[in-house]
Scaffold this motif. Structure first.
Motif, PDB file in Angstrom:
ATOM      1  N   ASN A 170       0.874  -1.172   0.000  1.00 45.24           N
ATOM      2  CA  ASN A 170       0.000   0.000   0.000  1.00 45.24           C
ATOM      3  C   ASN A 170       0.912   1.223   0.000  1.00 45.24           C
ATOM      4  OD1 ASN A 170      -1.633   2.177   0.627  1.00 45.24           O
ATOM      5  ND2 ASN A 170      -2.590   1.233   2.409  1.00 45.24           N
ATOM      6  N   TYR A 213      -4.974   1.890  -1.021  1.00 48.55           N
ATOM      7  CA  TYR A 213      -5.233   0.719  -1.852  1.00 48.55           C
ATOM      8  C   TYR A 213      -4.088  -0.288  -1.754  1.00 48.55           C
ATOM      9  CZ  TYR A 213      -9.059   3.342  -3.949  1.00 48.55           C
ATOM     10  OH  TYR A 213     -10.219   4.045  -4.140  1.00 48.55           O
ATOM     11  N   TRP A 214      -4.466  -1.556  -1.633  1.00 46.73           N
ATOM     12  CA  TRP A 214      -3.487  -2.636  -1.551  1.00 46.73           C
ATOM     13  C   TRP A 214      -3.331  -3.310  -2.910  1.00 46.73           C
ATOM     14  CZ3 TRP A 214      -0.349  -3.963   2.451  1.00 46.73           C
ATOM     15  CH2 TRP A 214      -0.612  -3.364   3.690  1.00 46.73           C
TER      16      TRP A 214
END
Length: 254
Positions: free
Chosen positions: A217, A222-223
């Motif tokens: 991240n 957001y990963w």
């Protein structure tokens, strides 16, 4: 003979992005003065040639219509030593800058010693970018950069993070509630590699994965899964593998 370290009391860095198109094209002047012991800074940054762009086009590239920035203040004096080290190891070019670049003007007791063109352009540009980021952090214009990382091996999940504090030139690695300072050059090189591959946001998740693999991240919430949502752009440079290796070394180190 007086050494360079003792005689130079400041530097002026001037940059022109050259042929880079708007809204990215810009110029800046960064004056640094440590003659009094503190590191005084004066920054003037101006984005150029945006007259033909609409506001929508500027926003689409991640900018705003008001990105110019001026600042006068002080930075942590920890930056003086690396500045002097870079100056002392630099070779100077006799060639004029044609397509954009950075120039360095040394100051001795406030006196302008003439403009110099460094052969190691990238090193000086990176130094200037780091200093500008340090200014942004110092005045709270931007927060420190934090990269979260998850490594999953079998049923073992390891979460960690790398936080870059440009304001004090320090990088903190955190794992399982314990933190330590890591080598600045190593960390900055790793951060540079982190932003090298292509991130596919259509595959990104709001939560880190739990299946075997590595997840990252970059600070926007957001990963991304390395090797699936994060892919190499240049087949000759395996950035994804270097990211895995870099964080694995940090995780294993104590």
């Amino acid at each position: 003979m007086t050494s360079t370290k003792n005689s130079i009391t400041g530097l002026v860095l001037e940059y022109d992005s050259g042929i880079i198109p708007p809204p990215y094209s810009h110029v800046f002047r960064l004056a640094l003065d440590w003659s009094s012991g503190d590191l005084s800074t004066v920054l003037d940054l101006h984005y150029t040639e945006r007259e033909e762009l609409s506001e929508e086009e500027i926003f689409d590239e991640g900018f705003t219509p008001n990105d110019d920035y001026s600042h006068k203040g002080t930075l942590n004096s920890v930056w003086i030593k690396p500045l002097l080290q870079l100056y002392e190891t630099t070779r100077w070019s006799s060639k004029e800058i044609e397509d954009g670049g950075i120039t360095v003007t040394p100051l001795e007791k406030g006196k302008d010693e003439g403009v110099k063109i460094p052969s190691n352009q990238e090193e000086w540009q990176l130094m200037a970018q780091d200093l500008i980021q340090a200014i942004y952090e110092t005045v709270k214009k931007e927060a420190p950069l934090k990269i979260d990382y998850r490594q999953v091996e079998g049923d073992q999940i390891t979460d960690c993070s790398l936080t870059v504090h440009f304001s004090v030139r320090e990088v903190i690695f955190e794992k399982k509630g314990a933190s330590r300072v890591v080598n600045w050059e190593y960390a900055i090189q790793l951060i540079k590699i982190v932003f090298t591959p292509d991130y596919h946001y259509e595959l990104a998740k709001e939560e880190a994965g739990t299946k075997r693999g590595a997840y990252i991240n970059c600070g926007d919430g957001y990963w991304h899964e390395l090797g699936k949502g994060v892919m190499n752009i240049d087949p000759s440079f395996d950035a994804v593998k270097k990211i895995r290796t870099g964080f694995a070394d940090l995780i294993e180190g104590e």
